[in-house]
Write an enzyme that holds these catalytic residues in place. Structure first.
Site, PDB file in Angstrom:
ATOM      1  N   ARG A 239       0.816  -0.830   0.020  1.00  0.00           N
ATOM      2  CA  ARG A 239       0.362   0.313  -0.294  1.00  0.00           C
ATOM      3  C   ARG A 239       1.116   1.193  -0.351  1.00  0.00           C
ATOM      4  O   ARG A 239       2.320   1.076   0.226  1.00  0.00           O
ATOM      5  CB  ARG A 239      -1.228  -0.256   1.180  1.00  0.00           C
ATOM      6  CG  ARG A 239      -2.024  -0.522   1.421  1.00  0.00           C
ATOM      7  CD  ARG A 239      -2.821  -0.664   0.679  1.00  0.00           C
ATOM      8  NE  ARG A 239      -4.397  -1.385  -0.343  1.00  0.00           N
ATOM      9  CZ  ARG A 239      -4.549  -2.746  -0.913  1.00  0.00           C
ATOM     10  NH1 ARG A 239      -3.673  -2.701  -1.150  1.00  0.00           N
ATOM     11  NH2 ARG A 239      -5.306  -3.138  -0.339  1.00  0.00           N
ATOM     12  N   GLU A 268      -3.238   7.266  -3.571  1.00  0.00           N
ATOM     13  CA  GLU A 268      -3.911   7.148  -5.300  1.00  0.00           C
ATOM     14  C   GLU A 268      -5.027   7.979  -5.918  1.00  0.00           C
ATOM     15  O   GLU A 268      -5.612   8.042  -4.711  1.00  0.00           O
ATOM     16  CB  GLU A 268      -3.585   5.380  -5.120  1.00  0.00           C
ATOM     17  CG  GLU A 268      -3.348   4.736  -6.094  1.00  0.00           C
ATOM     18  CD  GLU A 268      -2.609   3.457  -5.717  1.00  0.00           C
ATOM     19  OE1 GLU A 268      -1.832   2.915  -4.703  1.00  0.00           O
ATOM     20  OE2 GLU A 268      -3.433   2.519  -6.371  1.00  0.00           O
ATOM     21  N   HIS A 287      -0.852   0.164  -9.928  1.00  0.00           N
ATOM     22  CA  HIS A 287      -1.800  -0.575  -8.917  1.00  0.00           C
ATOM     23  C   HIS A 287      -2.132  -1.610  -9.033  1.00  0.00           C
ATOM     24  O   HIS A 287      -3.377  -2.485  -9.503  1.00  0.00           O
ATOM     25  CB  HIS A 287      -2.605  -0.031  -7.933  1.00  0.00           C
ATOM     26  CG  HIS A 287      -3.215  -1.093  -7.017  1.00  0.00           C
ATOM     27  ND1 HIS A 287      -3.420  -1.061  -5.392  1.00  0.00           N
ATOM     28  CD2 HIS A 287      -3.086  -2.376  -6.223  1.00  0.00           C
ATOM     29  CE1 HIS A 287      -3.785  -0.988  -4.509  1.00  0.00           C
ATOM     30  NE2 HIS A 287      -3.269  -1.899  -5.231  1.00  0.00           N
TER      31      HIS A 287
HETATM   32  C1  GLV Z   1      -5.025  -5.292  -4.071  1.00  0.00           C
HETATM   33  O1  GLV Z   1      -4.150  -4.615  -3.563  1.00  0.00           O
HETATM   34  C2  GLV Z   1      -5.073  -6.410  -2.550  1.00  0.00           C
HETATM   35  O2  GLV Z   1      -5.865  -5.882  -1.812  1.00  0.00           O
HETATM   36  O3  GLV Z   1      -6.545  -7.282  -3.467  1.00  0.00           O
END
Ligand code: GLV
Length: 330
Positions: A239, A268, A287
């Site tokens: 994250r 983000e 991401h």
């Molecule tokens: C993606 O970042 C997730 O947490 O699945």
């Protein structure tokens, strides 16, 4: 039959399973999240909620949802949901672990190799017509990966899968941080449980694979980055806010570390000003950790399996707060 709200596009197959089970499904087939006010309105009559990591399910949303019984997050990370508040209200919450572990580890390793061998820079170099001649020491000299030391910050499912790739595929020495020692992984991979300071000091590649919590917010600041080798790279597929992005940019500019690969960002989808313009030894991706068609479909299916189980009175396989499960249909 209950009302279910699906906040964003999750694919028709997953939606159909909820409809086939007889539920009244409101499917917002959009790729943008609702505003907080829209979500608070939309959730008013819902007993089941299927949401993505870009939907913030906070106390305001929970307060606006008097009938809500279960939240199925289509993600393994669940920092978008106030789990404690949901638990206090007796609302079951589930996530989608396992189905995305190997895919996300593949991506972390793809980024590791991309930064070490400067693949995006090489691609841009070729397309700009800059390749004039073979040189023994070209401008885009990279780093060796094979046999180097890989530091895993957070040895959970994904961290372990990244470690396996490093140890078994690339002969890497693995160091890791975790709340407790992982003896099975130590036996399988020869991985060493160390403090963060030791991991930073010894690793050539540092992969962040820890959940985002108040404790891991800004775990990586300029101070932390200064503890890494100047020849080391940081890879973040967890994250964004775990890394203080301003500090990372300063560290890259000043050569505090060699390079970084980021799949996630502090605010983000925005990047810290200056990051997008910094091309040298910095790889960025939007991401995409679990983003293969197969895995994303499996994540949606897993969320639906959890929700259907909870609604039918069975314990959802991926319940994050099983203590609120009552054993009766919701
Ligand atoms: C993606 O970042 C997730 O947490 O699945």
């Amino acid at each position: 039959m209950v009302n279910i709200l699906i906040t964003q596009h999750i694919g028709d197959a997953a939606v159909q399973r909820l409809r086939d089970a007889g539920h009244a499904v409101t499917y917002r087939d959009e790729t943008t999240p609702m505003t907080p006010a829209e979500l608070q309105t939309a959730v008013r009559t819902a007993a089941g909620l299927v949401c993505l990591l870009t939907d913030r399910v906070d106390t305001a949303v929970l307060n606006a949802a008097p009938h809500l019984k279960m939240i199925a997050n289509v993600a393994v990370g669940y920092d978008n949901i106030d789990l404690a508040a949901a638990t206090a209200r007796g609302i079951l919450v589930s996530n989608t672990p396992d189905v995305l572990t190997e895919t996300t580890a593949d991506h972390a390793f793809a980024l590791l190799l991309a930064i070490a061998r400067r693949i995006p820079e090489a691609d841009a170099f070729m397309r700009a017509g800059k390749y004039q001649r073979f040189e023994l020491f070209p401008p885009l000299l990279g780093l060796d990966v094979y046999g180097k030391t890989l530091g895993i910050v957070g040895m959970g499912r994904i961290g372990t899968a990244v470690a396996r790739r490093g140890a078994l595929g690339f002969g890497m020495k693995v160091l890791y941080t975790a709340k407790s020692e992982k003896t099975a992984v130590a036996q399988e991979l020869g991985a060493e449980w160390v403090s963060l300071a030791e991991l930073l000091r010894r690793s050539d590649f540092v992969s962040i694979n820890t959940p985002y919590t108040p404790e891991t917010r800004h775990l990586f600041t300029l101070d932390t980055l200064r503890q890494m080798k100047p020849t080391a790279c940081l890879i973040n597929t967890a994250r964004g806010p775990i890394v203080k992005e301003d500090d990372l940019l300063a560290a890259l500019r000043d050569g505090v570390i060699w390079g970084a690969a980021l799949d996630v960002f502090e605010a983000e989808p925005q990047m810290t000003p200056g990051l997008a313009e910094h091309h040298e030894r910095l790889v960025v991706a939007p991401h995409l950790g679990s983003a293969t068609g197969e895995t994303r479909r499996n994540m949606a299916a897993t969320a639906v399996t959890n929700l259907l189980a909870g609604l039918a009175g069975q314990q959802p396989p991926n319940a994050l707060n099983p203590q609120v499960w009552q054993g009766t249909p919701l």
